[in-house]
Design an enzyme around this catalytic site. Structure first.
Site: not given
Ligand code: SAM
Length: 478
Positions: A126, A129, A149, A246
């Site tokens: 998340a 956010g 997160e 993305c």
């Molecule tokens: N949903 C967010 C937003 O709209 O603001 C952006 C999320 S970003 C694309 C992906 C997120 O996944 C990051 O915050 C990252 O820290 C987290 N992440 C990284 N490795 C992960 C893992 N193994 N399991 C779960 N989340 C992970």
């Protein structure tokens, strides 16, 4: 910086891919700026806390050139990028700077789920956010949002943005996806905005181009599988999984759809899209899973992919709320002290966690106790503050919440004074009363001050204060 040839080759043949247009849009340097308005804060109740709502002009910071984003209820394109950090309204949670394609999550949710019903929603990846604040705006007040997160430092930013958005029905957690295996059959909706290879953001983040590799796409694909496998048991039978990236790469998008349908009892869900939006509908090669891809030369937004699935069947496990919890209900005396600070008639239960009092929707008691018992919680509901003697020391989250009593005494600051307050500097005001006072800017709550006989104390959170002075920040949080 040149786009990776291996990426261009791998996209050839994908529906809607046009190599020339793709290269051109990345070379153009064009930047798209968009914001999403916090509708829950654009209407404020009158001082009695009921009826006769006063409509705040949401266009206080939108110019006549701002254009509505067609797939979003509250999203707007701005004609240019302001220096957001110097706008007190962003610190008040009046709006969020969000990339336009990501706002399509609204369509994915409302087209697959009855959002008028009480729902339990998990946003697993998340931070910072963007999707979570959107989900907060879309679900009903008697629904639950768990914003999770895994990375601790990013969970802090998620918490900050969540507090600014102001909803009481949110729990911010900081846990590995495997933690949610304990919550079998619990959520109606799970959103996974997966960590990915990030090619969709190349136009905005040019430095990411150099980090792209085929090996990383493969690593991301494997990580995405692990994340999905960990949380699938937590989705209820009939529940909806919304998966997005993305990345343009098929491995992280369509191949994940095929893998999901091979591995779990899920149906792929098509969405209705308006042809003028420029979004490309795709179907995976194997299981014909529907997906929606956003190319920046077709859509006014960055690269994005989203797909939705419904779980046909699943475990029927029920989780019993614990008999003993870290939370205790606030006492009658504590409740009586706090009640005048809350909007009359808000159906909140007050809880105590150590010395802190928090407010959470009454009807979500079982959900709250279950999450607190199973997952590491950073914040649940609205932090109200601490009781000192017969008074409340109010928390910043209360000031920014949508449950605060609108009758609480407030002082309105002009922009320069509001920025001084947000830098946590001294504010000099002549105020006729003493004690806790809300600071407002353009009718939005920004935080607390305490007026003492000989000075005014600034209670803006130390680690949220604005550090920048000059107009030198084009790259604030999005
Ligand atoms: N949903 C967010 C937003 O709209 O603001 C952006 C999320 S970003 C694309 C992906 C997120 O996944 C990051 O915050 C990252 O820290 C987290 N992440 C990284 N490795 C992960 C893992 N193994 N399991 C779960 N989340 C992970």
């Amino acid at each position: 910086m040149q786009l990776p040839q291996q990426l261009l080759d791998s996209l050839t043949g994908i529906a809607g891919f046009d190599k020339e247009a793709f290269i051109q849009v990345h070379e153009s340097g064009e930047q798209v700026t968009s914001v999403r308005v916090n509708a829950a804060k654009s209407v404020i109740p009158d001082k009695s806390g009921q009826g006769n709502n006063r409509q705040l002009a949401i266009d206080q910071f939108l110019t006549p050139q701002s254009v509505k984003i067609p797939w979003s209820s509250n999203g707007y394109y701005l004609p240019e990028r302001p220096v957001f950090i110097f706008d007190p309204l962003i610190h008040a949670g009046a709006y969020y700077v969000q990339e336009a394609s990501s706002m399509f999550l609204e369509q994915a949710l409302v087209q697959t789920t009855d959002v008028s019903q009480p729902l339990r929603v998990l946003d697993l990846c998340a931070a910072p956010g963007g999707k979570s604040t959107l989900l907060q705006s879309l679900i009903s007040a008697d629904s639950l949002l768990v914003s999770n997160e895994v990375i601790k430092s990013r969970a802090a930013i998620l918490e900050e943005n969540s507090i600014k958005w102001g909803g009481a029905n949110v729990i911010v957690t900081n846990a590995d996806p495997t933690t949610f295996e304990r919550l079998e059959n619990f959520f109606d909706v799970i959103v996974i905005d997966a960590p990915c290879s990030g090619s969709g953001l190349f136009r905005r983040e040019r430095e990411a181009i150099g980090e792209w590799s085929e090996q990383n796409v493969e690593l991301c694909y494997q990580r995405q599988q692990r994340i999905l496998a960990a949380v699938m048991p937590a989705l209820k039978e009939g529940g909806v999984l919304i998966y997005s990236t993305c990345s343009y790469s098929k491995e992280e998008d369509e191949h994940i759809g095929d893998w999901l349908m091979d591995s779990f009892p899920v149906d792929s869900l098509p969405l209705t899209i308006d042809a003028t939006w420029g979004i490309v509908e795709t179907q995976s090669d194997g299981r014909r899973a529907y997906g929606y891809r956003f190319f920046p030369y077709k859509v006014k937004g960055e690269g994005f992919f989203i797909s939705c699935f419904r779980k046909q069947e699943g475990g029927r496990g029920t989780i019993k709320p614990p008999k003993k919890s870290l939370l205790q209900k606030a006492s009658k005396n504590e409740t009586a002290i706090i009640q005048p600070w809350l909007q009359p008639g808000s159906p909140m239960q007050l809880w105590k966690m150590k010395e802190e009092i928090l407010a959470f929707p009454q009807q979500l008691e079982k959900e709250l106790l279950t999450i607190v018992d199973n997952v590491y919680v950073r914040r649940a509901g609205i932090a109200i503050g601490k009781i000192a003697g017969s008074d409340l020391v109010p928390d910043h989250a209360l000031a920014l919440s949508t449950i605060i009593n609108p009758a609480i005494v407030a002082v309105t600051l002009k922009k320069e004074d509001a920025l001084q307050y947000l830098r946590r500097e001294e504010v000099s005001l002549s105020i006729g009363h003493r004690g806790w006072t809300l600071v407002q800017y353009e009718q939005y709550n920004v935080g607390w001050i305490k007026v003492l006989p000989n000075r005014i104390n600034n209670y803006y959170p130390q680690n949220w204060r604005i550090l920048k002075r000059a107009v030198d920040s084009a790259n604030e949080n999005s």
